[in-house]
Scaffold this motif. Structure first.
Motif, PDB file in Angstrom:
ATOM      1  N   VAL A 174     -22.821  42.026  70.357  1.00  0.00           N
ATOM      2  CA  VAL A 174     -23.558  43.290  70.282  1.00  0.00           C
ATOM      3  C   VAL A 174     -25.005  43.024  69.893  1.00  0.00           C
ATOM      4  O   VAL A 174     -25.932  43.577  70.475  1.00  0.00           O
ATOM      5  CB  VAL A 174     -22.885  44.254  69.267  1.00  0.00           C
ATOM      6  N   ALA A 175     -25.217  42.156  68.908  1.00  0.00           N
ATOM      7  CA  ALA A 175     -26.569  41.858  68.447  1.00  0.00           C
ATOM      8  C   ALA A 175     -27.401  41.241  69.565  1.00  0.00           C
ATOM      9  O   ALA A 175     -28.570  41.583  69.729  1.00  0.00           O
ATOM     10  CB  ALA A 175     -26.523  40.927  67.242  1.00  0.00           C
ATOM     11  N   ARG A 176     -26.803  40.342  70.330  1.00  0.00           N
ATOM     12  CA  ARG A 176     -27.534  39.725  71.450  1.00  0.00           C
ATOM     13  C   ARG A 176     -28.010  40.781  72.442  1.00  0.00           C
ATOM     14  O   ARG A 176     -29.153  40.772  72.879  1.00  0.00           O
ATOM     15  CB  ARG A 176     -26.652  38.710  72.175  1.00  0.00           C
ATOM     16  N   THR A 224     -24.918  53.415  62.419  1.00  0.00           N
ATOM     17  CA  THR A 224     -25.613  52.464  61.540  1.00  0.00           C
ATOM     18  C   THR A 224     -24.686  52.016  60.418  1.00  0.00           C
ATOM     19  O   THR A 224     -24.648  50.832  60.066  1.00  0.00           O
ATOM     20  CB  THR A 224     -26.912  53.085  60.965  1.00  0.00           C
ATOM     21  N   ALA A 225     -23.916  52.952  59.886  1.00  0.00           N
ATOM     22  CA  ALA A 225     -22.938  52.603  58.846  1.00  0.00           C
ATOM     23  C   ALA A 225     -21.898  51.636  59.400  1.00  0.00           C
ATOM     24  O   ALA A 225     -21.509  50.673  58.732  1.00  0.00           O
ATOM     25  CB  ALA A 225     -22.261  53.860  58.308  1.00  0.00           C
ATOM     26  N   LEU A 226     -21.458  51.875  60.624  1.00  0.00           N
ATOM     27  CA  LEU A 226     -20.480  50.997  61.248  1.00  0.00           C
ATOM     28  C   LEU A 226     -21.062  49.599  61.445  1.00  0.00           C
ATOM     29  O   LEU A 226     -20.409  48.596  61.150  1.00  0.00           O
ATOM     30  CB  LEU A 226     -20.025  51.581  62.590  1.00  0.00           C
ATOM     31  N   MET A 237     -33.321  48.071  62.758  1.00  0.00           N
ATOM     32  CA  MET A 237     -32.113  47.746  63.510  1.00  0.00           C
ATOM     33  C   MET A 237     -32.336  46.523  64.397  1.00  0.00           C
ATOM     34  O   MET A 237     -31.445  45.685  64.540  1.00  0.00           O
ATOM     35  CB  MET A 237     -31.659  48.954  64.337  1.00  0.00           C
ATOM     36  N   THR A 238     -33.523  46.411  64.973  1.00  0.00           N
ATOM     37  CA  THR A 238     -33.843  45.234  65.775  1.00  0.00           C
ATOM     38  C   THR A 238     -33.863  43.990  64.894  1.00  0.00           C
ATOM     39  O   THR A 238     -33.286  42.956  65.246  1.00  0.00           O
ATOM     40  CB  THR A 238     -35.197  45.419  66.486  1.00  0.00           C
ATOM     41  N   ALA A 239     -34.510  44.080  63.730  1.00  0.00           N
ATOM     42  CA  ALA A 239     -34.578  42.941  62.807  1.00  0.00           C
ATOM     43  C   ALA A 239     -33.187  42.566  62.309  1.00  0.00           C
ATOM     44  O   ALA A 239     -32.857  41.379  62.174  1.00  0.00           O
ATOM     45  CB  ALA A 239     -35.497  43.267  61.631  1.00  0.00           C
ATOM     46  N   ALA A 240     -32.347  43.571  62.054  1.00  0.00           N
ATOM     47  CA  ALA A 240     -30.980  43.300  61.601  1.00  0.00           C
ATOM     48  C   ALA A 240     -30.200  42.553  62.675  1.00  0.00           C
ATOM     49  O   ALA A 240     -29.479  41.594  62.376  1.00  0.00           O
ATOM     50  CB  ALA A 240     -30.280  44.610  61.242  1.00  0.00           C
ATOM     51  N   SER A 241     -30.349  42.972  63.915  1.00  0.00           N
ATOM     52  CA  SER A 241     -29.653  42.293  65.016  1.00  0.00           C
ATOM     53  C   SER A 241     -30.119  40.850  65.142  1.00  0.00           C
ATOM     54  O   SER A 241     -29.310  39.942  65.353  1.00  0.00           O
ATOM     55  CB  SER A 241     -29.897  43.039  66.334  1.00  0.00           C
ATOM     56  N   GLU A 242     -31.408  40.630  64.990  1.00  0.00           N
ATOM     57  CA  GLU A 242     -31.932  39.265  65.049  1.00  0.00           C
ATOM     58  C   GLU A 242     -31.392  38.423  63.889  1.00  0.00           C
ATOM     59  O   GLU A 242     -31.061  37.248  64.068  1.00  0.00           O
ATOM     60  CB  GLU A 242     -33.459  39.291  65.040  1.00  0.00           C
ATOM     61  N   GLU A 301     -30.052  38.703  54.876  1.00  0.00           N
ATOM     62  CA  GLU A 301     -31.154  39.434  55.486  1.00  0.00           C
ATOM     63  C   GLU A 301     -30.630  40.581  56.358  1.00  0.00           C
ATOM     64  O   GLU A 301     -31.199  41.672  56.373  1.00  0.00           O
ATOM     65  CB  GLU A 301     -32.014  38.484  56.312  1.00  0.00           C
ATOM     66  N   ALA A 302     -29.546  40.352  57.076  1.00  0.00           N
ATOM     67  CA  ALA A 302     -28.967  41.404  57.923  1.00  0.00           C
ATOM     68  C   ALA A 302     -28.520  42.590  57.065  1.00  0.00           C
ATOM     69  O   ALA A 302     -28.769  43.749  57.426  1.00  0.00           O
ATOM     70  CB  ALA A 302     -27.796  40.859  58.731  1.00  0.00           C
ATOM     71  N   VAL A 303     -27.890  42.316  55.941  1.00  0.00           N
ATOM     72  CA  VAL A 303     -27.455  43.396  55.045  1.00  0.00           C
ATOM     73  C   VAL A 303     -28.671  44.162  54.523  1.00  0.00           C
ATOM     74  O   VAL A 303     -28.664  45.392  54.466  1.00  0.00           O
ATOM     75  CB  VAL A 303     -26.594  42.850  53.886  1.00  0.00           C
ATOM     76  N   TYR A 304     -29.737  43.440  54.188  1.00  0.00           N
ATOM     77  CA  TYR A 304     -30.966  44.081  53.715  1.00  0.00           C
ATOM     78  C   TYR A 304     -31.510  45.039  54.781  1.00  0.00           C
ATOM     79  O   TYR A 304     -31.811  46.205  54.495  1.00  0.00           O
ATOM     80  CB  TYR A 304     -32.010  43.011  53.374  1.00  0.00           C
ATOM     81  N   TYR A 305     -31.624  44.557  56.016  1.00  0.00           N
ATOM     82  CA  TYR A 305     -32.168  45.398  57.083  1.00  0.00           C
ATOM     83  C   TYR A 305     -31.244  46.567  57.411  1.00  0.00           C
ATOM     84  O   TYR A 305     -31.697  47.700  57.583  1.00  0.00           O
ATOM     85  CB  TYR A 305     -32.422  44.576  58.350  1.00  0.00           C
TER      86      TYR A 305
END
Length: 147
Positions: free
Chosen positions: A133-135, A73-75, A27-32, A41-45
């Motif tokens: 949100v990601a920030r 997580t789905a959202l 989740m951290t990697a996805a946000s980054e 990459e976000a979709v992968y994470y």
């Protein structure tokens, strides 16, 4: 979802604590990735994180935390799919099936309403919201760890 290979899925099934820890890192990697605008990459994470959230939900079906984590997580993944103009209907169908199979409504009703709202066009409002949100997720080390 099947982002995680069968071998790793089995390993995480045997060691749910590792699944919880990996979910946090994914989740951290996805946000980054969202912050960097790397949607693939976000979709992968997010896909891997959703698989892990689903796996833990299967192991702990009565846990409200596992239910909420799966739905949120789905959202998150749905927002990223929508923001990147990728199809989201397959995800909505999979999540709806998973939640209805488990008769889960109360703990995740607000999240579910948000997820269903994605079926309607949201245009460019999603990206700025999700980047915000990601920030905050990256700055905070992602909110509330699995436990």
């Amino acid at each position: 979802m099947k982002f995680i290979c069968p071998r790793h899925r089995q390993r995480y099934t045997e060691y749910p604590e590792r699944a919880r820890d990996m979910w946090y890192h994914l989740m951290t990697a996805a946000s980054e990735s969202v912050l960097q605008g790397d949607w693939q990459e976000a979709v992968y994470y997010f896909g891997n994180a959703l698989d892990l959230a689903e796996l833990v939900l299967d192991l702990e079906p009565s846990s409200s935390m596992a239910q909420e984590r799966y739905a949120s997580t789905a959202l998150d993944m749905a927002y990223v799919l929508k923001a990147s103009k990728m199809p989201v209907d397959w995800l909505l169908a999979a999540v709806a099936e998973r939640l209805s199979d488990r008769h889960i409504t109360d703990p995740v009703s607000e999240l579910w309403q948000s997820l269903r709202a994605l079926e309607k066009p949201v245009a460019d409002k999603v990206l700025p919201l999700w980047q915000s949100v990601a920030r905050s997720n990256v700055a905070a080390g992602y909110p509330e760890r699995f436990h």
